[in-house]
Design an enzyme around this catalytic site. Structure first.
Site, PDB file in Angstrom:
ATOM      1  N   ASN A  11       0.889  -1.040   0.049  1.00  0.00           N
ATOM      2  CA  ASN A  11      -0.138  -0.039   0.011  1.00  0.00           C
ATOM      3  C   ASN A  11       0.809   1.295  -0.131  1.00  0.00           C
ATOM      4  OD1 ASN A  11       0.658   0.804   2.805  1.00  0.00           O
ATOM      5  ND2 ASN A  11      -0.565  -1.133   3.416  1.00  0.00           N
ATOM      6  N   ASP A  62      -5.079  -5.921   4.902  1.00  0.00           N
ATOM      7  CA  ASP A  62      -6.091  -6.726   5.161  1.00  0.00           C
ATOM      8  C   ASP A  62      -5.889  -8.079   4.928  1.00  0.00           C
ATOM      9  OD1 ASP A  62      -7.386  -4.422   6.240  1.00  0.00           O
ATOM     10  OD2 ASP A  62      -8.273  -4.018   4.470  1.00  0.00           O
ATOM     11  N   LYS A  88     -13.116  -1.943  17.266  1.00  0.00           N
ATOM     12  CA  LYS A  88     -11.669  -2.538  17.543  1.00  0.00           C
ATOM     13  C   LYS A  88     -11.521  -2.430  18.998  1.00  0.00           C
ATOM     14  CE  LYS A  88      -9.866  -2.367  12.923  1.00  0.00           C
ATOM     15  NZ  LYS A  88      -8.381  -2.711  12.382  1.00  0.00           N
TER      16      LYS A  88
HETATM   17  N1  CTP Z   1      -5.189  -2.553  11.904  1.00  0.00           N
HETATM   18  C1  CTP Z   1      -4.664  -3.705  12.597  1.00  0.00           C
HETATM   19  N2  CTP Z   1      -4.427  -5.063  12.114  1.00  0.00           N
HETATM   20  C2  CTP Z   1      -4.857  -5.157  10.904  1.00  0.00           C
HETATM   21  C3  CTP Z   1      -5.459  -3.965  10.053  1.00  0.00           C
HETATM   22  C4  CTP Z   1      -5.463  -2.993  10.709  1.00  0.00           C
HETATM   23  O1  CTP Z   1      -4.175  -3.558  13.851  1.00  0.00           O
HETATM   24  N3  CTP Z   1      -4.901  -6.541  10.369  1.00  0.00           N
HETATM   25  C5  CTP Z   1      -5.083  -1.317  12.228  1.00  0.00           C
HETATM   26  C6  CTP Z   1      -4.545  -0.042  11.710  1.00  0.00           C
HETATM   27  O2  CTP Z   1      -3.040  -0.054  12.010  1.00  0.00           O
HETATM   28  C7  CTP Z   1      -5.098   1.099  11.884  1.00  0.00           C
HETATM   29  C8  CTP Z   1      -6.578   0.732  12.414  1.00  0.00           C
HETATM   30  O3  CTP Z   1      -6.455  -0.980  12.556  1.00  0.00           O
HETATM   31  O4  CTP Z   1      -4.765   1.749  13.271  1.00  0.00           O
HETATM   32  C9  CTP Z   1      -7.411   0.879  11.223  1.00  0.00           C
HETATM   33  O5  CTP Z   1      -6.932   0.136  10.018  1.00  0.00           O
HETATM   34  P1  CTP Z   1      -7.757   0.345   8.703  1.00  0.00           P
HETATM   35  O6  CTP Z   1      -7.054  -0.501   7.574  1.00  0.00           O
HETATM   36  O7  CTP Z   1      -8.510   1.485   8.556  1.00  0.00           O
HETATM   37  O8  CTP Z   1      -9.058  -0.845   9.427  1.00  0.00           O
HETATM   38  P2  CTP Z   1      -9.721  -1.927   8.739  1.00  0.00           P
HETATM   39  O9  CTP Z   1     -10.265  -2.693   9.857  1.00  0.00           O
HETATM   40  O10 CTP Z   1      -8.823  -2.940   7.803  1.00  0.00           O
HETATM   41  O11 CTP Z   1     -10.777  -1.331   8.024  1.00  0.00           O
HETATM   42  P3  CTP Z   1     -11.300  -1.319   6.341  1.00  0.00           P
HETATM   43  O12 CTP Z   1     -12.461  -2.186   6.201  1.00  0.00           O
HETATM   44  O13 CTP Z   1     -11.775   0.266   6.403  1.00  0.00           O
HETATM   45  O14 CTP Z   1     -10.015  -1.542   5.811  1.00  0.00           O
END
Ligand code: CTP
Length: 405
Positions: free
Chosen positions: A205, A274, A336
């Site tokens: 990313n 993700d 979370k």
């Molecule tokens: N994060 C994490 N572990 C993951 C993915 C994300 O701890 N496997 C953390 C990121 O470091 C960030 C927060 O979660 O601080 C939000 O990340 P984001 O990518 O926006 O969250 P997602 O749950 O992946 O939401 P989205 O569906 O919007 O991608």
């Protein structure tokens, strides 16, 4: 903590040796820089003997010497003190004149500046000097003294270097003020994760890591013991901060997990992927018409740490959103189980990913919201840490799993 002591050419230069010694007694590392005129009043050897380190001197580097010394010398320092500061040196600082190694080094340092002037009273009260002092104060420099008394020229008046004791106390006070995270262990993640799809390709990313690095640096400045867990970075990791590489989401989880129990706070500024590929072939995949890759969801680091967190630990997450940013951020904070979330709008190309600036909204678990204007990531980092410091010291952490006031 390290401080740069810049000595300039005044009869009071000999007092700088006492300043250096007292600051060392306070447990600080003192790195001394001297202008060539200062060397006419006191020898560099005096400071080298006191500090145990070479003095940074005025002449530009000779062949074979560190060519970038004016950039590297101040790395690792938290503050610069110019004592004694002549009218000439104050004038250079105020007007951006960088005509020797010392003025160049200070200009490149970006450090908070304390200045203790020493000069004849008429010089000190000259409108040009007054204006230069105003200019520097407007930029955030702090002036210590001068005091009134018998001056070296025989006059009595304002222009005497402030008492050594008062100068060193002001330095300590300034460092203490900024050390509200002292004694805290903070894990900061930064950069983007990369999930291999074969030995030479990956899914990644656009995170540069700049925001996380700015937070790590600011936290160290404020006294925290920081471990930076870094995915892919576009910039060099900061010197002097413990940095652990973790390229994939799984590795990042492993590294955070290994340190989380002993930490006071976790700041997840990394853009964690993700998904990872269900299967990574051992050899490079040749070109073909279509390539179906099965992706499997990654474990969520924040959620897992949040589940096992103990009372008083603070978890801060980030949300990079393009639409409905506050609503989505708030939902993520709750889902979370974070204590605070930093939301930024990644649809804007002037802030966020890769940029040196950011504009954020912070929401805490208690529902407090703080929006910033667009500013340097280093300033944003301070605002994030102000909020985090309040949560850590005030025990204002998430309900259910920990104390909630
Ligand atoms: N994060 C994490 N572990 C993951 C993915 C994300 O701890 N496997 C953390 C990121 O470091 C960030 C927060 O979660 O601080 C939000 O990340 P984001 O990518 O926006 O969250 P997602 O749950 O992946 O939401 P989205 O569906 O919007 O991608």
């Amino acid at each position: 903590m390290e401080i740069i002591l810049v000595v300039t050419g005044s009869i009071a230069a000999y007092k700088a040796a006492d300043i250096a010694r007292r600051l060392i007694d306070e447990g600080l590392k003192v790195s001394v820089a001297m202008t060539s005129n200062a060397e006419k009043f006191i020898a560099p050897l005096t400071f080298e003997a006191l500090t145990g380190s070479p003095v940074f001197r005025s002449g530009f580097p000779l062949p074979g010497e560190e060519p970038m010394g004016h950039i590297t010398f101040s790395r690792g320092a938290q503050l610069a003190l110019v004592a004694p500061a002549t009218a000439n040196f104050i004038g250079k600082l105020a007007n951006g004149i960088a005509d020797d190694n010392i003025s160049t080094m200070l200009m490149a340092s970006g450090l908070p500046l304390l200045v203790a002037p020493a000069m004849n009273e008429k010089m000190y009260n000259h409108p040009a000097v007054k204006q230069n002092i105003d200019t520097l104060e407007q930029r955030g420099a702090i002036f210590i003294g001068p005091s009134k008394g018998a001056l070296a020229c025989g006059d009595v008046g304002e222009g005497k270097l402030e008492d050594v004791e008062a100068i060193t106390s002001r330095v300590i006070e300034e460092l203490e003020l900024k050390r509200d995270l002292r004694g805290l262990k903070i894990i900061v993640t930064a950069g983007g994760t990369r999930e291999p799809i074969d030995p030479v390709r990956f899914i990644g990313n656009r995170s540069s890591g700049k925001m996380g690095i700015a937070i790590a640096k600011a936290a160290v400045m404020r006294g925290a013991e920081v471990c930076l867990i870094a995915g892919a970075l576009e910039v060099d990791p900061p010197e002097g901060i413990q940095t652990v590489k973790a390229e994939t989401a799984e590795k990042m989880l492993e590294q955070v997990s290994a340190r989380f129990d002993g930490a006071d706070a976790l700041i997840m500024s990394a853009a964690v992927g993700d998904y990872h590929t269900a299967h990574v072939p051992t050899g490079k995949v040749g070109k073909k018409e279509e390539w179906d890759i099965k992706l499997v969801k990654n474990r969520d680091i924040i959620s897992e740490m949040s589940r096992r967190s103990r009372s008083g630990q603070v978890i801060a997450g980030f949300a990079a959103e393009t639409d409905d940013i506050e609503k989505r951020g708030r939902e993520k904070l709750l889902r979370k189980n974070m204590d605070m979330i930093v939301i930024n709008d990644v649809s804007r190309s002037d802030i966020g990913f890769g940029s040196d600036e950011n504009e954020i909204t912070i929401i805490t678990r208690k529902g407090e919201t703080r929006k910033t204007s667009k500013m340097a990531k280093s300033d944003i980092a301070e605002i994030i840490l102000d909020c985090l410091a309040r949560l850590v010291t005030g025990g204002e952490t998430v309900s259910g799993r920990k104390v909630c006031k």
